[in-house]
Scaffold this motif. Structure first.
Motif, PDB file in Angstrom:
ATOM      1  N   TRP A 108       0.754  -1.236   0.042  1.00  0.00           N
ATOM      2  CA  TRP A 108      -0.146  -0.018  -0.019  1.00  0.00           C
ATOM      3  C   TRP A 108       0.846   1.211  -0.053  1.00  0.00           C
ATOM      4  N   TYR A 109       1.925   1.180   0.740  1.00  0.00           N
ATOM      5  CA  TYR A 109       2.825   2.290   0.932  1.00  0.00           C
ATOM      6  C   TYR A 109       3.544   2.650  -0.290  1.00  0.00           C
ATOM      7  N   ALA A 110       3.931   1.638  -1.113  1.00  0.00           N
ATOM      8  CA  ALA A 110       4.526   1.862  -2.206  1.00  0.00           C
ATOM      9  C   ALA A 110       3.726   2.489  -3.555  1.00  0.00           C
ATOM     10  N   ASP A 111       2.341   1.804  -3.223  1.00  0.00           N
ATOM     11  CA  ASP A 111       1.491   2.315  -4.216  1.00  0.00           C
ATOM     12  C   ASP A 111       1.024   3.832  -4.262  1.00  0.00           C
ATOM     13  N   ALA A 112       0.799   4.075  -2.791  1.00  0.00           N
ATOM     14  CA  ALA A 112       0.632   5.738  -2.199  1.00  0.00           C
ATOM     15  C   ALA A 112       1.600   6.649  -2.507  1.00  0.00           C
ATOM     16  N   SER A 113       2.900   6.209  -2.552  1.00  0.00           N
ATOM     17  CA  SER A 113       4.079   7.057  -2.819  1.00  0.00           C
ATOM     18  C   SER A 113       4.195   7.765  -3.981  1.00  0.00           C
ATOM     19  N   GLY A 114       3.493   6.929  -5.172  1.00  0.00           N
ATOM     20  CA  GLY A 114       3.190   7.624  -6.545  1.00  0.00           C
ATOM     21  C   GLY A 114       4.269   7.378  -7.591  1.00  0.00           C
ATOM     22  N   TYR A 115       5.356   6.774  -7.178  1.00  0.00           N
ATOM     23  CA  TYR A 115       6.545   6.759  -8.034  1.00  0.00           C
ATOM     24  C   TYR A 115       5.950   5.901  -9.289  1.00  0.00           C
ATOM     25  N   ARG A 116       5.408   4.977  -9.022  1.00  0.00           N
ATOM     26  CA  ARG A 116       5.060   3.739 -10.068  1.00  0.00           C
ATOM     27  C   ARG A 116       4.106   4.659 -11.145  1.00  0.00           C
ATOM     28  N   LYS A 117       3.372   5.432 -10.809  1.00  0.00           N
ATOM     29  CA  LYS A 117       2.436   6.165 -11.758  1.00  0.00           C
ATOM     30  C   LYS A 117       3.225   7.128 -12.747  1.00  0.00           C
ATOM     31  N   TYR A 118       4.484   7.258 -12.597  1.00  0.00           N
ATOM     32  CA  TYR A 118       5.459   7.918 -13.318  1.00  0.00           C
ATOM     33  C   TYR A 118       6.504   6.963 -14.220  1.00  0.00           C
ATOM     34  N   GLY A 119       6.115   5.791 -13.758  1.00  0.00           N
ATOM     35  CA  GLY A 119       6.980   4.644 -14.597  1.00  0.00           C
ATOM     36  C   GLY A 119       8.499   4.547 -14.065  1.00  0.00           C
ATOM     37  N   PHE A 120       8.580   4.895 -12.656  1.00  0.00           N
ATOM     38  CA  PHE A 120       9.874   4.754 -12.106  1.00  0.00           C
ATOM     39  C   PHE A 120       9.960   3.529 -11.353  1.00  0.00           C
ATOM     40  N   LYS A 121      10.986   2.948 -11.004  1.00  0.00           N
ATOM     41  CA  LYS A 121      11.360   1.775 -10.495  1.00  0.00           C
ATOM     42  C   LYS A 121      11.935   2.176  -8.822  1.00  0.00           C
ATOM     43  N   TYR A 122      11.959   1.765  -7.876  1.00  0.00           N
ATOM     44  CA  TYR A 122      12.322   2.196  -6.713  1.00  0.00           C
ATOM     45  C   TYR A 122      13.756   2.698  -6.663  1.00  0.00           C
ATOM     46  N   ASP A 123      14.851   1.970  -7.368  1.00  0.00           N
ATOM     47  CA  ASP A 123      16.160   2.259  -7.236  1.00  0.00           C
ATOM     48  C   ASP A 123      16.307   3.416  -8.366  1.00  0.00           C
TER      49      ASP A 123
END
Length: 126
Positions: A29-44
């Motif tokens: 949930w936290y990873a989805d809420a942070s929003g970086y995936r919506k811009y196509g980023f990977k965590y690294d």
């Protein structure tokens, strides 16, 4: 080093099946809420590039990983300029969000520790 004291609870959480079951949904949930995936980023992609260890780790990426990283950064930058996230089909899926840079950073950190150990070694003559 993780956290203010250099400690991490991650190994303990991963070793406990029950604790892992409780934490995994919260982490997702936290990873989805942070929003970086919506811009196509990977965590690294979010690691601070100005750190010397990250710079050295980036130089160890394969040409394909370098290209993919640059593409993700440019695509996210363009989406940011447009003030809109990417379309849902371009979002990074959780199974695609793998740590591609962290192993290289850890390797660099181990090399630095080893170098510091050998550089500070004192030789005494008998």
């Amino acid at each position: 080093m993780f956290g203010p004291l250099g400690l991490s609870l991650a190994p303990y959480v991963k070793s406990s099946r029950t604790l892992s079951k409780w934490i995994q949904p919260i982490a997702s949930w936290y990873a989805d809420a942070s929003g970086y995936r919506k811009y196509g980023f990977k965590y690294d992609d979010l690691l601070v590039e100005e750190r010397p260890d990250v710079q050295r780790a980036l130089s160890r990426l394969t040409p394909r990983e370098n290209y993919d990283r640059a593409f993700r950064l440019k695509r996210a930058s363009h989406a940011s300029v447009l003030h809109a996230p990417l379309s849902k089909d371009q979002w990074t899926k959780p199974e695609e969000d793998v740590r591609y840079l962290r192993p290289h950073v850890e390797e660099v950190e181990k090399e630095d520790q080893e170098r510091a150990h050998w550089d500070s070694l004192s030789v005494t003559r008998k």
